[in-house]
Design a protein around this motif. Structure first.
Motif, short mmCIF file in Angstrom:
data_model
loop_
_atom_site.label_atom_id
_atom_site.label_comp_id
_atom_site.label_asym_id
_atom_site.label_seq_id
_atom_site.Cartn_x
_atom_site.Cartn_y
_atom_site.Cartn_z
N GLY A 20 43.96 -42.77 -7.71
CA GLY A 20 42.71 -42.66 -6.94
C GLY A 20 41.52 -42.93 -7.83
N SER A 21 41.58 -42.42 -9.06
CA SER A 21 40.50 -42.67 -10.00
C SER A 21 40.44 -44.16 -10.33
CB SER A 21 40.72 -41.86 -11.28
OG SER A 21 39.89 -42.33 -12.30
N ALA A 22 41.62 -44.73 -10.58
CA ALA A 22 41.68 -46.13 -11.00
C ALA A 22 41.28 -47.08 -9.87
CB ALA A 22 43.09 -46.45 -11.48
N VAL A 23 41.81 -46.81 -8.68
CA VAL A 23 41.52 -47.71 -7.56
C VAL A 23 40.13 -47.36 -7.01
CG1 VAL A 23 42.16 -48.32 -5.21
CG2 VAL A 23 43.93 -47.95 -6.93
N GLY A 24 39.21 -48.28 -7.16
CA GLY A 24 37.86 -47.99 -6.69
C GLY A 24 37.16 -49.28 -6.33
N LEU A 25 35.84 -49.23 -6.39
CA LEU A 25 35.07 -50.44 -6.06
C LEU A 25 35.48 -51.59 -6.96
CD1 LEU A 25 31.58 -48.76 -5.60
CD2 LEU A 25 33.25 -49.37 -3.85
N GLY A 26 35.86 -51.25 -8.20
CA GLY A 26 36.28 -52.27 -9.16
C GLY A 26 37.45 -53.10 -8.63
N ASN A 27 38.39 -52.46 -7.95
CA ASN A 27 39.56 -53.19 -7.46
C ASN A 27 39.24 -54.04 -6.25
OD1 ASN A 27 40.39 -50.62 -8.71
ND2 ASN A 27 42.42 -51.52 -8.47
N ILE A 28 38.52 -53.42 -5.30
CA ILE A 28 38.41 -54.07 -4.01
C ILE A 28 37.26 -55.06 -3.99
CG2 ILE A 28 38.11 -53.65 -1.52
CD1 ILE A 28 39.48 -50.93 -2.12
N PHE A 225 37.59 -51.05 -16.83
CA PHE A 225 36.85 -50.36 -15.77
C PHE A 225 37.83 -49.92 -14.70
CE2 PHE A 225 34.24 -50.41 -11.85
CZ PHE A 225 33.30 -49.48 -12.22
N SER A 226 38.76 -50.82 -14.38
CA SER A 226 39.68 -50.55 -13.30
C SER A 226 40.59 -49.36 -13.59
CB SER A 226 40.50 -51.80 -13.01
OG SER A 226 41.29 -51.56 -11.90
N LEU A 227 41.02 -49.22 -14.83
CA LEU A 227 41.90 -48.08 -15.13
C LEU A 227 41.08 -46.85 -15.57
CD1 LEU A 227 45.15 -49.50 -16.74
CD2 LEU A 227 44.95 -48.11 -14.70
N SER A 228 39.78 -46.90 -15.37
CA SER A 228 38.89 -45.76 -15.68
C SER A 228 39.01 -45.32 -17.13
CB SER A 228 39.22 -44.55 -14.79
OG SER A 228 39.39 -44.91 -13.46
N LEU A 229 39.12 -46.30 -18.06
CA LEU A 229 39.39 -45.93 -19.44
C LEU A 229 38.11 -45.72 -20.25
CD1 LEU A 229 42.30 -48.39 -20.19
CD2 LEU A 229 42.42 -45.96 -19.67
N ILE A 332 35.16 -38.62 -7.96
CA ILE A 332 35.53 -37.23 -8.31
C ILE A 332 36.08 -37.18 -9.74
CG2 ILE A 332 35.86 -36.35 -5.96
CD1 ILE A 332 38.80 -36.82 -6.14
N SER A 333 36.77 -38.24 -10.15
CA SER A 333 37.30 -38.22 -11.51
C SER A 333 36.19 -38.36 -12.55
CB SER A 333 38.34 -39.33 -11.70
OG SER A 333 37.72 -40.59 -11.74
N MET A 334 35.12 -39.08 -12.18
CA MET A 334 33.99 -39.20 -13.13
C MET A 334 33.29 -37.85 -13.29
SD MET A 334 32.25 -42.61 -11.65
CE MET A 334 33.27 -43.89 -10.99
N LEU A 335 33.08 -37.16 -12.15
CA LEU A 335 32.36 -35.89 -12.22
C LEU A 335 33.18 -34.83 -12.96
CD1 LEU A 335 29.85 -34.27 -11.45
CD2 LEU A 335 30.87 -33.78 -9.23
N1 PFF Z 1 38.29 -47.29 -11.87
C1 PFF Z 1 37.13 -47.27 -11.02
C2 PFF Z 1 37.06 -48.57 -10.24
O1 PFF Z 1 37.88 -49.47 -10.44
O2 PFF Z 1 36.16 -48.70 -9.41
C3 PFF Z 1 35.86 -47.05 -11.77
C4 PFF Z 1 35.85 -45.91 -12.74
C5 PFF Z 1 36.32 -44.67 -12.37
C6 PFF Z 1 35.31 -46.12 -13.99
C7 PFF Z 1 36.27 -43.61 -13.28
C8 PFF Z 1 35.26 -45.07 -14.90
C9 PFF Z 1 35.73 -43.84 -14.54
F1 PFF Z 1 35.68 -42.85 -15.38
#
Ligand code: PFF
Length: 450
Positions: A20-28, A225-229, A332-335
């Motif tokens: 859920g953290s990884a899949v975000g605006l970056g993916n879609i 960005f996509s894997l929230s690293l 939520i993972s960022m916060l």
């Molecule tokens: N991985 C998220 C995305 O692909 O949109 C963005 C993201 C989430 C970046 C969490 C950094 C983070 F800590």
């Protein structure tokens, strides 16, 4: 110690939360449009290689450090440091990480607010309230602030419930909804006239671009960005994983889900653009490249939905609903990153920490909105293009060089007693020691001077 600070109750719960953290605006949004403007399947190929060979090992570094320390990034990097200097640098990396996570959230909440506004606008169109629908899609300070605050309120609400009741429960509910919505949209869009041209643009590789530095830098930035690293998100999620779990396999699943959803989103966004072209909507800019980023999402796609009558309105509701969910499971993972730090280092209650930090981040968002033309792009570039890869580099250095190898192995053995005999232990340690830092640094230097 682990349970008093919260723990994911199951493998499924962790995978849903981390994916859920990884899949975000970056993916879609990010991945498909980058693929389109960087050589289609050639970009996909580079992205897959970087995701598995660089992002997955870096993800594992964060997960393993986090699970070992069962603590936030600052504390965790200190725990694995043998000397005073490495402890001090580790503290710095953790602190910069949570500042970057907060800054990412401050622009992410603005964009996610737009997604909610567009979703509600389409709903209003369905019930025939055109005036309200129009206001919701017009760029304006009031609308931007209201919907940013609404999105932040949702994020704060979930995080205030804690790891199990908040993060795990909501990710496990929202991720399946996201997947079903995405599949429904893909299937529908692929039946429309013009969609096959989009498939061609996506799947026919333009190999002339494969080795261009621009493409590799884009793909690396996307993968990180996509894997929230790099900001301690995966580290903190790793810290809530039980010692019984096999981390390399959990990390592999998360990477796989993330990549699959990005690739699947490509089957939605690119065909949709060519359907738009077929319906008379302009999809190329003056330079002859495909329109991407915000203009694509907020101009091209809505123009497409407008040409599709009532079906277009329904598709629009679903599309912006999908984007809003994807954004929420990431935000939520960022916060959680600054919140966990504040609870553990400063002894605040979760509720208090969440409200104070959520409020401060919302304030940052307002400052960005008030100075939109100067700050918005700048904050995105500083956090995602530069900080994330550099911090990811530091996490690899800590996992590969600073942390004692025996302790690292002991940590991995916890959920997987035979890990030493497996492929992961043969490859990953030197990979995270040498290959990842060198490549990240090389690409980074190239992006500065190239
Ligand atoms: N991985 C998220 C995305 O692909 O949109 C963005 C993201 C989430 C970046 C969490 C950094 C983070 F800590």
């Amino acid at each position: 110690m682990a349970s008093s600070r919260g723990e994911f109750s199951s493998r499924f719960g962790f995978i849903m939360a981390a994916a859920g953290s990884a899949v975000g605006l970056g993916n879609i949004w990010g991945f498909p449009t980058q693929a389109a403007s960087n050589g289609g399947a050639a970009f996909l190929l580079v992205y897959l290689i970087l995701a598995f060979c660089l992002a997955y090992p870096a993800l594992m570094a964060e997960l393993i450090i986090g699970r070992h320390a069962h603590a936030n990034a600052v504390n965790a990097l200190r725990t694995i440091s043998p000397g005073a200097l490495s402890r001090r640098i580790g503290t710095g990396v953790g602190v910069v990480g949570f500042i970057v996570a907060s800054l990412i959230l401050s622009f992410y909440a603005i964009v996610a607010g737009w997604m909610i506004a567009f979703c509600i606008s389409s709903l209003l169109q369905l019930v025939g309230w055109g005036g309200g629908a129009e206001w919701l899609v017009s760029f304006g300070m009031e609308r931007n602030v209201i919907f940013m605050l609404l999105f932040m309120a949702l994020t704060v609400g979930i995080i205030s419930e804690g790891v199990h009741q908040g993060i795990e429960r909501w990710s496990s509910r929202l991720m399946p909804v996201l997947l079903v919505t995405l599949v429904l949209l893909v299937v529908y869009v692929l039946t429309l006239d013009g969609a096959t041209d989009g498939l061609k643009a996506y799947l026919l590789p333009d190999f002339s671009q494969v080795l261009s530095p621009k493409l590799i830098i884009s793909a690396l930035g996307s993968a990180f960005f996509s894997l929230s690293l790099g900001v301690g998100t995966m580290l903190i999620y790793g810290s809530y994983v039980s010692d019984k779990e096999n981390l390399p396999s959990l990390g592999g699943m998360v990477t796989l889900v993330d990549i699959s959803i990005a690739v699947l989103a490509g089957f939605l966004v690119l065909p949709a653009m060519y359907v738009a072209l077929h319906n008379g909507v302009e999809i190329f800019n003056e330079a002859g490249n495909l329109i991407s980023e915000d203009t694509l999402i907020f101009t091209v796609l809505p123009a497409l939905f407008d040409t599709m009558g009532i079906a277009g309105i329904v598709v629009s509701v679903l599309f912006f609903f999908l984007m809003s969910i994807a954004a929420l499971t990431s935000s939520i993972s960022m916060l959680e990153v600054p919140v966990a730090y504040t609870i553990e280092e400063h002894g605040l209650s979760r509720k208090k920490a969440v409200f104070i930090i959520g409020g401060l981040i919302a304030l940052c968002s307002v400052v960005i909105l008030a100075n939109f033309s100067t700050l918005f792009g700048l904050v995105i570039a500083v956090t995602t293009r530069y900080s994330q890869p550099l911090l990811g580099f530091m996490f690899c250095v800590y996992a590969g060089w600073v942390w004692h190898r025996d302790n690292l192995l002991a940590e991995l053995r916890k959920g997987n007693p035979d890990v030493e005999q497996g492929l992961f232990w043969k490859i990953w340690p030197w990979y995270v020691r040498v290959v990842c830092p060198l490549i990240i640094l090389g690409i980074f230097v190239q992006s500065l001077f190239g």
